[in-house]
Design a protein around this motif. Structure first.
Motif, PDB file in Angstrom:
ATOM      1  N   LEU A  73       0.824  -1.204   0.000  1.00 55.39           N
ATOM      2  CA  LEU A  73       0.000   0.000   0.000  1.00 55.39           C
ATOM      3  C   LEU A  73       0.861   1.259   0.000  1.00 55.39           C
ATOM      4  N   GLN A  74       1.963   1.210   0.729  1.00 55.30           N
ATOM      5  CA  GLN A  74       2.860   2.369   0.774  1.00 55.30           C
ATOM      6  C   GLN A  74       3.438   2.652  -0.610  1.00 55.30           C
ATOM      7  N   LYS A  75       3.707   1.579  -1.373  1.00 52.01           N
ATOM      8  CA  LYS A  75       4.282   1.727  -2.703  1.00 52.01           C
ATOM      9  C   LYS A  75       3.223   1.969  -3.778  1.00 52.01           C
ATOM     10  N   ASN A  76       1.983   1.614  -3.485  1.00 46.37           N
ATOM     11  CA  ASN A  76       0.923   1.707  -4.503  1.00 46.37           C
ATOM     12  C   ASN A  76      -0.347   2.329  -3.923  1.00 46.37           C
ATOM     13  N   GLY A  77      -0.191   3.484  -3.319  1.00 44.89           N
ATOM     14  CA  GLY A  77      -1.346   4.166  -2.744  1.00 44.89           C
ATOM     15  C   GLY A  77      -0.986   5.566  -2.312  1.00 44.89           C
ATOM     16  N   ALA A  78      -1.955   6.267  -1.747  1.00 46.37           N
ATOM     17  CA  ALA A  78      -1.728   7.620  -1.256  1.00 46.37           C
ATOM     18  C   ALA A  78      -0.801   7.585  -0.038  1.00 46.37           C
ATOM     19  N   THR A  79      -0.175   8.714   0.241  1.00 41.24           N
ATOM     20  CA  THR A  79       0.719   8.806   1.395  1.00 41.24           C
ATOM     21  C   THR A  79      -0.080   8.655   2.682  1.00 41.24           C
ATOM     22  N   ARG A  80       0.368   7.762   3.543  1.00 45.07           N
ATOM     23  CA  ARG A  80      -0.288   7.508   4.822  1.00 45.07           C
ATOM     24  C   ARG A  80       0.749   7.314   5.915  1.00 45.07           C
ATOM     25  N   THR A  81       0.351   7.579   7.148  1.00 44.33           N
ATOM     26  CA  THR A  81       1.208   7.242   8.276  1.00 44.33           C
ATOM     27  C   THR A  81       1.082   5.748   8.526  1.00 44.33           C
ATOM     28  N   ALA A  82       1.983   5.198   9.311  1.00 42.58           N
ATOM     29  CA  ALA A  82       1.926   3.768   9.617  1.00 42.58           C
ATOM     30  C   ALA A  82       0.609   3.419  10.305  1.00 42.58           C
ATOM     31  N   THR A  83       0.153   4.296  11.180  1.00 37.41           N
ATOM     32  CA  THR A  83      -1.109   4.059  11.895  1.00 37.41           C
ATOM     33  C   THR A  83      -2.296   4.089  10.937  1.00 37.41           C
ATOM     34  N   GLU A  84      -2.298   5.046  10.027  1.00 35.28           N
ATOM     35  CA  GLU A  84      -3.387   5.133   9.046  1.00 35.28           C
ATOM     36  C   GLU A  84      -3.423   3.891   8.167  1.00 35.28           C
ATOM     37  N   ARG A  85      -2.257   3.436   7.715  1.00 34.17           N
ATOM     38  CA  ARG A  85      -2.211   2.225   6.885  1.00 34.17           C
ATOM     39  C   ARG A  85      -2.763   1.038   7.664  1.00 34.17           C
ATOM     40  N   ARG A  86      -2.328   0.884   8.899  1.00 35.40           N
ATOM     41  CA  ARG A  86      -2.768  -0.253   9.713  1.00 35.40           C
ATOM     42  C   ARG A  86      -4.280  -0.229   9.926  1.00 35.40           C
ATOM     43  N   ASN A  87      -4.812   0.927  10.283  1.00 37.70           N
ATOM     44  CA  ASN A  87      -6.253   1.035  10.561  1.00 37.70           C
ATOM     45  C   ASN A  87      -7.097   0.846   9.306  1.00 37.70           C
ATOM     46  N   GLU A  88      -6.650   1.398   8.189  1.00 40.64           N
ATOM     47  CA  GLU A  88      -7.437   1.280   6.957  1.00 40.64           C
ATOM     48  C   GLU A  88      -7.385  -0.132   6.382  1.00 40.64           C
ATOM     49  N   LEU A  89      -6.243  -0.783   6.496  1.00 44.52           N
ATOM     50  CA  LEU A  89      -6.138  -2.167   6.033  1.00 44.52           C
ATOM     51  C   LEU A  89      -7.028  -3.078   6.878  1.00 44.52           C
ATOM     52  N   LYS A  90      -7.058  -2.821   8.172  1.00 42.98           N
ATOM     53  CA  LYS A  90      -7.921  -3.609   9.051  1.00 42.98           C
ATOM     54  C   LYS A  90      -9.382  -3.406   8.700  1.00 42.98           C
ATOM     55  N   ASP A  91      -9.725  -2.199   8.284  1.00 43.87           N
ATOM     56  CA  ASP A  91     -11.108  -1.858   7.955  1.00 43.87           C
ATOM     57  C   ASP A  91     -11.616  -2.614   6.727  1.00 43.87           C
ATOM     58  N   VAL A  92     -10.714  -2.947   5.796  1.00 45.10           N
ATOM     59  CA  VAL A  92     -11.143  -3.658   4.582  1.00 45.10           C
ATOM     60  C   VAL A  92     -10.866  -5.158   4.642  1.00 45.10           C
ATOM     61  N   ASP A  93     -10.342  -5.638   5.764  1.00 40.09           N
ATOM     62  CA  ASP A  93     -10.140  -7.078   5.935  1.00 40.09           C
ATOM     63  C   ASP A  93     -11.495  -7.690   6.293  1.00 40.09           C
ATOM     64  N   LEU A  94     -12.370  -7.731   5.304  1.00 45.03           N
ATOM     65  CA  LEU A  94     -13.772  -8.069   5.544  1.00 45.03           C
ATOM     66  C   LEU A  94     -14.032  -9.562   5.671  1.00 45.03           C
ATOM     67  N   ASP A  95     -13.025 -10.391   5.387  1.00 41.51           N
ATOM     68  CA  ASP A  95     -13.175 -11.818   5.664  1.00 41.51           C
ATOM     69  C   ASP A  95     -12.488 -12.177   6.979  1.00 41.51           C
ATOM     70  N   ASN A  96     -11.954 -11.163   7.643  1.00 40.76           N
ATOM     71  CA  ASN A  96     -11.383 -11.300   8.993  1.00 40.76           C
ATOM     72  C   ASN A  96     -10.350 -12.419   9.114  1.00 40.76           C
ATOM     73  N   ASN A  97      -9.449 -12.498   8.136  1.00 43.37           N
ATOM     74  CA  ASN A  97      -8.415 -13.531   8.212  1.00 43.37           C
ATOM     75  C   ASN A  97      -7.028 -12.934   8.457  1.00 43.37           C
ATOM     76  N   ASP A  98      -6.981 -11.639   8.746  1.00 39.08           N
ATOM     77  CA  ASP A  98      -5.732 -10.937   9.035  1.00 39.08           C
ATOM     78  C   ASP A  98      -4.772 -10.973   7.847  1.00 39.08           C
ATOM     79  N   ARG A  99      -5.342 -11.033   6.638  1.00 43.69           N
ATOM     80  CA  ARG A  99      -4.568 -10.962   5.413  1.00 43.69           C
ATOM     81  C   ARG A  99      -5.327 -10.081   4.422  1.00 43.69           C
ATOM     82  N   ILE A 100      -4.617  -9.556   3.433  1.00 41.80           N
ATOM     83  CA  ILE A 100      -5.234  -8.666   2.460  1.00 41.80           C
ATOM     84  C   ILE A 100      -5.084  -9.254   1.062  1.00 41.80           C
ATOM     85  N   CYS A 101      -6.230  -9.516   0.419  1.00 37.47           N
ATOM     86  CA  CYS A 101      -6.202 -10.016  -0.959  1.00 37.47           C
ATOM     87  C   CYS A 101      -6.440  -8.835  -1.904  1.00 37.47           C
TER      88      CYS A 101
END
Length: 270
Positions: A73-101
């Motif tokens: 995400l850092q390489k292929n997305g808008a500029t974010r802080t580490a906290t913002e990246r973590r929170n937003e990635l968690k928000d879209v982990d909609l299958d709740n498997n702690d991984r991002i497809c």
């Protein structure tokens, strides 16, 4: 058709996450082909970037752990802080498997676009900035809205356009499957390996031209569908939402002016 419950949507989403990158790409294109407009090719390019990132990792998986996802995400997305990246990635982990497809990454990457579609369709006012300059950075708590909009197909999705998307994806899969097969044969060496290597090099040299041809075919189908009114619902909803937002803004300004006038009147009476 009755609206699906969030539980049903999440189950359908979990199945999609297990289906692989191409299946996720195909559904995303079908759902947002009108909203994306000519930019739909960016989604295809992102699928290749995501696939390459995974291939380079050398792991037998088609999704990313939290550290890998944050790096991608850092390489292929808008500029974010580490906290913002973590929170937003968690928000879209909609299958709740702690991984991002890939589809979860797309929900984050195109968050503003999807939320705009959602609020236009539902006629609701967004409590966050979705303006022309908005990046979506910092917006969380929107997983359910993103999920609902992903599985809400355009009501006027042209059958010919849907078929064109399916043909495009079928050609993409066939080409990539053949290239993978040739790559494995080339790695084995020998006479057959040399033949495979030559064919692979020819395919790679023609890859841009071939993909341009298939992309142009799909783009022509998209434009044709748009002219026939395939995106009509989106445009009507956009106009209605815009008018509603303007009316609400006028009401807020009127209320603010009235409040200031009342305050000034009390001040003068003192």
């Amino acid at each position: 058709m009755a609206a699906m419950s969030q539980a049903d949507l999440r189950e359908r989403f979990a199945q999609l996450c297990r289906a692989g990158i191409d299946a996720q790409l195909e559904l995303f294109l079908k759902s947002f082909i009108f909203t994306l407009g000519e930019n739909w090719t960016q989604v295809v390019a992102l699928s290749k970037t995501f696939q390459k990132y995974i291939t380079d990792l050398g792991e037998a998986a088609d999704d990313l752990n939290p550290i890998q996802a944050a790096d991608f995400l850092q390489k292929n997305g808008a500029t974010r802080t580490a906290t913002e990246r973590r929170n937003e990635l968690k928000d879209v982990d909609l299958d709740n498997n702690d991984r991002i497809c890939f589809i979860e990454y797309l929900l984050l990457q195109f968050k503003v676009m999807i939320l705009n579609d959602y609020h236009r369709r539902t006629g609701t006012a967004p409590p966050y900035d979705l303006g022309p300059e908005a990046t979506g950075v910092g917006i969380t708590g929107v997983g359910e809205a993103l999920l609902e909009e992903l599985f809400t197909m355009p009501s006027n999705l042209d059958p010919e356009l849907e078929a064109a998307i399916e043909r495009f994806m079928a050609e993409k899969r066939a080409r990539e499957s053949r290239m993978k097969e040739l790559g494995e044969k080339a790695a084995a060496g020998g006479v057959k390996g040399l033949t495979a290597k030559n064919e692979l090099e020819q395919m790679l040299a023609a890859d841009t031209t071939e993909m341009n041809r298939t992309e142009l075919t799909l783009e022509a189908a998209r434009r044709k569908a748009a002219k026939r009114g395939g995106g009509g619902d989106n445009e009507a909803a956009l106009a209605a939402a815009k008018k509603k937002a303007e009316d609400e803004e006028k009401a807020k300004k009127a209320a603010s002016r009235a409040k200031l006038a009342a305050f000034a009147s009390r001040f003068e009476q003192q």
